[in-house]
Design a protein around this motif. Structure first.
Motif, PDB file in Angstrom:
ATOM      1  N   UNK A 123       1.688  46.373  51.654  1.00 28.98           N
ATOM      2  CA  UNK A 123       1.068  46.205  52.978  1.00 28.98           C
ATOM      3  C   UNK A 123       1.088  47.537  53.736  1.00 28.98           C
ATOM      4  N   UNK A 124      -0.028  47.784  54.435  1.00 30.68           N
ATOM      5  CA  UNK A 124      -0.152  48.976  55.256  1.00 30.68           C
ATOM      6  C   UNK A 124      -0.638  50.207  54.522  1.00 30.68           C
ATOM      7  N   UNK A 125      -0.917  50.105  53.216  1.00 27.49           N
ATOM      8  CA  UNK A 125      -1.294  51.294  52.445  1.00 27.49           C
ATOM      9  C   UNK A 125      -2.781  51.639  52.540  1.00 27.49           C
ATOM     10  N   UNK A 126      -3.629  50.660  52.903  1.00 26.76           N
ATOM     11  CA  UNK A 126      -5.066  50.925  52.988  1.00 26.76           C
ATOM     12  C   UNK A 126      -5.669  50.096  54.110  1.00 26.76           C
ATOM     13  N   UNK A 156      -6.846  46.305  53.845  1.00 27.54           N
ATOM     14  CA  UNK A 156      -6.337  45.734  52.602  1.00 27.54           C
ATOM     15  C   UNK A 156      -5.248  44.697  52.813  1.00 27.54           C
ATOM     16  N   UNK A 157      -4.623  44.670  53.979  1.00 28.99           N
ATOM     17  CA  UNK A 157      -3.589  43.666  54.217  1.00 28.99           C
ATOM     18  C   UNK A 157      -4.151  42.257  54.093  1.00 28.99           C
ATOM     19  N   UNK A 158      -5.417  42.083  54.480  1.00 28.25           N
ATOM     20  CA  UNK A 158      -6.041  40.756  54.330  1.00 28.25           C
ATOM     21  C   UNK A 158      -6.194  40.395  52.858  1.00 28.25           C
ATOM     22  N   UNK A 159      -6.462  41.388  52.004  1.00 33.90           N
ATOM     23  CA  UNK A 159      -6.567  41.142  50.561  1.00 33.90           C
ATOM     24  C   UNK A 159      -5.207  40.753  49.981  1.00 33.90           C
TER      25      UNK A 159
END
Length: 262
Positions: A236-239, A242-245
């Protein structure tokens, strides 16, 4: 006025928008409702407690809203709900639900259902799905948004396929397919992520890279499912976005009953 061919049999109790067209020899039952701009092809049968939204195109010889193919079914009123903008091709069969489940079979919006597809009782389909020719869904199957099932794919009862997942030609699914994953074979095995589909839907390279990381954790690192989920959560938090993915993947894995394809 509704454009009904003179040979069609439309029950007077059916509710059809004035813009609906009905082809020759079609049969429409008393508990059917069809929304604006929809068309029903020749020789279709639409029955049961069936609600069909706007701008759907149902081709000839489809059977929509028939009683479930379940020996426990005893004639109880159950339902079929179809959203807007769906294309339903020739010889498609879609059954109503059963009281053993939600009592309703559902299809969302903008789905593309090719010829000879069967959608059994209590199936729950999202939107923007493609089911290629002769896909067979057993009862209680759930498909997420943007799923693409290759021709002659068969899905076991209570099976689930996550959003943006894909199957190859003649795939046999006896276990769940997580979101974003491409599976194939008989029995099915995970092969990759559906990268091309994600690109077409506007996923950024960064999101796709993170989804590939989730795939590697699930399938390439030799981890237990629980360990893979813990490492996926750490992404989480890397892109951006993307957290929703990650949340979509975690929600799916947390509710897997039949296990996931390996």
């Amino acid at each position: 006025m509704t454009q009904v061919h003179p040979t069609a049999l439309v029950d007077p109790k059916a509710e059809l928008d004035a813009s609906v067209s009905v082809g020759a020899y079609a049969v429409i039952g008393p508990h059917v409702r069809i929304g604006a701009g929809s068309s029903v092809g020749a020789h279709c049968v639409i029955e049961g407690h069936t609600t069909i939204g706007a701008n759907n195109r149902i081709f000839q010889f489809a059977s929509i809203g028939a009683a479930p193919q379940d020996k426990k079914y005893a004639g109880e009123p159950t339902w079929l709900e179809i959203g807007d903008g769906n294309t339903i091709r020739e010889f498609v069969t879609i059954n109503t639900g059963t009281v053993q489940d939600a009592g309703v079979t559902r299809l969302g919006d903008d789905n593309w259902i090719m010829a000879y597809v069967h959608i059994a009782h209590d199936c729950q389909l999202g939107s923007h799905i493609i089911l290629a020719n002769a896909v067979q869904l057993a009862g209680h199957v759930h498909l997420g948004d943007w799923v693409f099932l290759g021709g002659l794919t068969g899905v076991h009862q209570f099976g689930r396929v996550g959003a943006h997942a894909m199957t190859a030609f003649q795939t046999r699914l006896a276990q769940d397919v997580p979101p974003f994953v491409t599976a194939g074979g008989n029995p099915a095995e995970a092969q990759s992520i559906n990268a091309e589909g994600l690109r077409r839907r506007g996923f950024s390279p960064e999101r796709i890279t993170l989804i590939k990381q989730m795939y590697r954790l699930l399938y390439r690192k030799g981890l237990t499912l629980q360990a893979a989920r813990e490492q996926i959560d750490a992404l989480r938090g890397e892109a951006a976005e993307a957290d929703a993915d990650i949340a979509l993947m975690q929600d799916f894995l947390s509710s897997a009953v039949r296990g996931i394809v390996r």
